[in-house]
Design an enzyme around this catalytic site. Sequence first.
Site, PDB file in Angstrom:
ATOM      1  CG  ASN A  33      -4.457 -19.214   5.680  1.00 32.15           C
ATOM      2  OD1 ASN A  33      -3.590 -18.959   4.851  1.00 32.15           O
ATOM      3  ND2 ASN A  33      -4.193 -19.840   6.810  1.00 32.15           N
ATOM      4  CD  GLU A  34      -2.029 -22.761   5.920  1.00 37.50           C
ATOM      5  OE1 GLU A  34      -2.231 -23.037   7.120  1.00 37.50           O
ATOM      6  OE2 GLU A  34      -0.897 -22.584   5.457  1.00 37.50           O
TER       7      GLU A  34
ATOM      8  CD  GLU B 129       0.620 -18.144   5.741  1.00 38.42           C
ATOM      9  OE1 GLU B 129       1.201 -18.993   6.453  1.00 38.42           O
ATOM     10  OE2 GLU B 129      -0.596 -17.872   5.870  1.00 38.42           O
TER      11      GLU B 129
ATOM     12  CD  GLU C 172       2.739 -20.043  14.444  1.00 41.18           C
ATOM     13  OE1 GLU C 172       2.726 -18.972  13.802  1.00 41.18           O
ATOM     14  OE2 GLU C 172       2.280 -21.097  13.997  1.00 41.18           O
TER      15      GLU C 172
HETATM   16  O1  LIG Z   1       2.925 -21.563  11.474  1.00 39.82           O
HETATM   17  C1  LIG Z   1       3.264 -20.417  10.748  1.00 39.82           C
HETATM   18  C2  LIG Z   1       2.083 -19.999   9.878  1.00 39.82           C
HETATM   19  C3  LIG Z   1       0.875 -19.506  10.691  1.00 39.82           C
HETATM   20  O2  LIG Z   1       1.259 -18.484  11.588  1.00 39.82           O
HETATM   21  C4  LIG Z   1      -0.182 -19.005   9.689  1.00 39.82           C
HETATM   22  O3  LIG Z   1      -1.292 -18.384  10.331  1.00 39.82           O
HETATM   23  C5  LIG Z   1      -0.708 -20.175   8.866  1.00 39.82           C
HETATM   24  O4  LIG Z   1      -1.338 -19.734   7.668  1.00 39.82           O
HETATM   25  C6  LIG Z   1       0.373 -21.180   8.576  1.00 39.82           C
HETATM   26  N1  LIG Z   1       0.229 -22.312   7.891  1.00 39.82           N
HETATM   27  C7  LIG Z   1       1.390 -22.998   7.985  1.00 39.82           C
HETATM   28  C8  LIG Z   1       1.612 -24.358   7.415  1.00 39.82           C
HETATM   29  C9  LIG Z   1       0.484 -25.306   7.949  1.00 39.82           C
HETATM   30  C10 LIG Z   1       0.573 -25.435   9.441  1.00 39.82           C
HETATM   31  C11 LIG Z   1       0.025 -24.434  10.257  1.00 39.82           C
HETATM   32  C12 LIG Z   1       0.090 -24.546  11.643  1.00 39.82           C
HETATM   33  C13 LIG Z   1       0.675 -25.666  12.220  1.00 39.82           C
HETATM   34  C14 LIG Z   1       1.209 -26.661  11.396  1.00 39.82           C
HETATM   35  C15 LIG Z   1       1.170 -26.524   9.998  1.00 39.82           C
HETATM   36  C16 LIG Z   1       2.265 -22.260   8.723  1.00 39.82           C
HETATM   37  N2  LIG Z   1       1.621 -21.127   9.055  1.00 39.82           N
END
Ligand SMILES: OC[C@@H]1[C@@H](O)[C@H](O)[C@@H](O)c2[nH]c(CCc3ccccc3)c[n+]21
Length: 448
Positions: free
Chosen positions: A165-166, A353, A407
């Site tokens: 993941n990412e 997502e 989060e």
């Molecule tokens: O921030 C919301 C979600 C996370 O809870 C997930 O675990 C994660 O896969 C995810 N990725 C992203 C976009 C990238 C990002 C993550 C966190 C902070 C800033 C950018 C947003 N989110």
Amino acid sequence: MANIQFPQDFVWGTATASYQIEGAYQEDGRGLSIWDTFSHTPGNVFNGDTGDVACDSYHRYEEDIALLKRLGVKAYRFSIAWPRIYPQGTGELNEKGLDYYRRVVDALLAAGIEPCVTLYHWDLPQALQDKGGWANRDAIAAFTNYAETVFKAFDGKIKQWITFNETWCVSFLSNYIGAHAPGNRDLQLAVTIAHNCMVAHGEAVKKFRALGIQGEIGTTHNLYWFEPYTTKPEDVAAARRNRAYNNEWFMEPTFKGTYPPFMVDWFRAKGAEVPIEPGDMETIAQPIDFIGVNFYSGGFGRYKKDEGLFDCEEVQVGFDKTFMDWNVYPDGLYKVLSWVKEEYGDVPIYITENGACYDDELTADNRVHDARRADYYKKHFIQCHRLIESGVPLKGYFAWSLLDNFEWAEGYRKRFGIVYTNYETLERHPKDSYYFIQQVIKDNGFEA
Ligand SMILES: OC[C@@H]1[C@@H](O)[C@H](O)[C@@H](O)c2[nH]c(CCc3ccccc3)c[n+]21
């Protein structure tokens, strides 16, 4: 009849991740992860929140699956916690850890829901971090061993696999920006980690093929749509660097087996080299069956000398913002997935997502009237339909997230769930956005 109608085989789902929902951080032999260490270190996470309990899905997964069944999803994306399987990262296998996921997978299949499993959603065993973590190429073999174990344990039951993941978050967010675990701030380290993670992805894909595991395998990158605020060449170049940071730096190796030269040069000028070893790029570019895209936002940028890593500043153009201060930019979803098709061909795409954070209020009768979140979803569903109509091979969509959950550095103050989690009682309460999505899935469409 809905005027927006999705294909019959379109996969509707929701997504979560192990450290964010499971809790039970010391139960049944689970080893510590870098997120246990990071969240237990004062100052790293808002309010000192940790994933020790989270949504307690380790014990309440049947309740979660009942919510999924009522929602009507065809699939559920979740992640396996490596430290539950190999508490030290490698070496002794923890059968009790596998047993937990056997219970979850069997319950999902009994409910008619396909498990879509992410192997690595950031909870690296601390024991591996103690040996350098992803900066140490030994982590590649450790990951491949862990992947092989779970491939074999769930062959025929889990048919959709996501390696990482990412990788941008694993590398740059966590080791250059330093906002996530383990919290380093070193550009060379981040570039090395990004590379090693992509090699590990490729090795896991090779292992999946060699073992003849049933189903499909891919990986998930968070893609951000970022455009120049003007057509001035310096603005175009600055915005391209900023977009490539999230996008091309990962997509080019994955699909073309090369890093974008203009970014290699840029990082070199900043003192960071990619530690490519013979065979690495062929490994990274192992053919995959789908690409997972996490999309949340996008924006506009222009050149500003010495601004950030890319001499690029974001320009505020009046987008509505979520509670994460992210632009609500549904067109960005259309643009970025059109770009994926244009640049990388007809690789099947799943939105693994998409979702929004707002400051939800639970009413006295346990309702959450999250009209803004429902509207965010509706706007992005319209773009999904537009993409399908335009011939982009978009196969499915996973809402982030089923539940309000941990989060990351924001702790529990930021809620992305379509189900409200009461962290005192651990009760789950579907929000209005849950009922909106439930109807969309039932009708496989909606009135735009
Ligand atoms: O921030 C919301 C979600 C996370 O809870 C997930 O675990 C994660 O896969 C995810 N990725 C992203 C976009 C990238 C990002 C993550 C966190 C902070 C800033 C950018 C947003 N989110």
